[in-house]
Design an enzyme around this catalytic site. Sequence first.
Site, PDB file in Angstrom:
ATOM      1  N   TRP A 120       5.934  44.113 -38.548  1.00 25.73           N
ATOM      2  CA  TRP A 120       5.798  43.827 -39.985  1.00 25.73           C
ATOM      3  C   TRP A 120       7.141  43.979 -40.683  1.00 25.73           C
ATOM      4  CZ3 TRP A 120       1.823  41.172 -39.814  1.00 25.73           C
ATOM      5  CH2 TRP A 120       0.657  41.572 -39.147  1.00 25.73           C
ATOM      6  N   ASP A 121       7.972  44.908 -40.237  1.00 24.45           N
ATOM      7  CA  ASP A 121       9.308  45.048 -40.810  1.00 24.45           C
ATOM      8  C   ASP A 121      10.119  43.775 -40.612  1.00 24.45           C
ATOM      9  OD1 ASP A 121       9.302  47.575 -41.958  1.00 24.45           O
ATOM     10  OD2 ASP A 121       9.843  48.584 -40.104  1.00 24.45           O
ATOM     11  N   PHE A 122      10.104  43.261 -39.398  1.00 26.92           N
ATOM     12  CA  PHE A 122      10.926  42.084 -39.111  1.00 26.92           C
ATOM     13  C   PHE A 122      10.370  40.824 -39.787  1.00 26.92           C
ATOM     14  CE2 PHE A 122      12.399  44.833 -35.630  1.00 26.92           C
ATOM     15  CZ  PHE A 122      13.760  44.721 -35.832  1.00 26.92           C
ATOM     16  N   GLY A 136      11.420  41.142 -43.339  1.00 30.43           N
ATOM     17  CA  GLY A 136      12.833  40.808 -43.493  1.00 30.43           C
ATOM     18  C   GLY A 136      13.063  39.315 -43.513  1.00 30.43           C
TER      19      GLY A 136
END
Length: 408
Positions: free
Chosen positions: A163-165, A168
């Site tokens: 989910w972070d990537f 981003g």
Amino acid sequence: MYDLLGDLSIIEASSFVASPTAGLYCAQFGAEVIRVDHKAGGLDYDRYMLTREGRSLSWENLNRGKKSVALDLRSDEGRELLVEMTRKTGNVITNLPEKSFLSHAAMSRGRADLVSLRVMGWHDGRQAMDFTVNAASGYPLMCGPEEWEAADPPPVNQVLPAWDFITGAYSAFALLSGIRHRDRTGEGSELRVPLGDVAIGTMANSGAMAEMLYRGGDRERLGNAIWGAFGRDFRSRDGVRFMVAALTAKQWQGLVGAFDLGNEIVALEDELGVCFADGDTPRFAHRHRLFALFETKAGALPWADLEARLSAAGATYERYRTMHEAAQDPLLVEGNPLFGPSPANPSGFAYPATRSFANIPGREPADPRPAPFLGEHTEAVLAERLGLPSGAIGDLVDRGIARLSDRK
């Protein structure tokens, strides 16, 4: 590295994964990304894993190709310098809270066309990180062996902070959309991308939300099988694990041919009254019968023979590797134009570095650039962006408001 964004400058005040990833992707397409940290380093500056010299390999890779400015962001003067830099530049990526010195209102005062992108936790302001929003999404309770049918089976977290990537990548897209809007209209934009919304929204976009509401319950665990299609891991006679998938008629015929299961498949179709070439539905509905056929054949052949057959048939497959094996694989890394030669990394450790994930036929990508040393560009940026003379910069350094490179 491509120079498609060579005329774009961005101030980045962020930490951890999602927000720095947005800046990284912009830098890989040529944007000047100036990361501004507290003079001792941001919250992620010494994030595990560290080299023997104390350099974070995570920080080094998420900040490749950026410039670094180090200020005392706990002081009013250091904060004012950062805010003024955002006004001069006009484009900002951050994951600092909106109710902070770096609010959009503060940055856009006197710069109405400023475009800011803020990565948040949840839309209502609650804090979040990848592993907590993943817990809320339901995905960990859909993972695990199929035989886990106990009353309270445990969740299975994914190792990759996906989910972070994704956040981003979406944030870079949102920022450039805001800049494109300004180019057309002259208007600035305040853009907020909540990590939790990216997770829940992706779940909805995939159709999973509609599926759960339609079925009135949760999907069963499938182990390593592919939901709604044919695919699973198998083991060869000599113990090599590999994954196969068939989502199209061509992929299905390739697998059947590679495993030499034509006669067995016809017999099973006659027994069940189906045609497996018709699509995903019959293959998924009768997956256990099919898995048994493929498992028997795989277990009777060494991997070298299976791989030769799968390759000749044009099947969709891949051998399981450890990540250490993948990092040294000649096909995945050494022979892949995604990777360039190791730049002079702050860690002093040489290893393959990525260029842009996208490639442009006919254009030669530049080699990967190194991450900066903390504060490496403080003096140059303060001079170029704020017009400060060398004496004023020296005074800021002497008083601990600004810090120069931490190169040792």
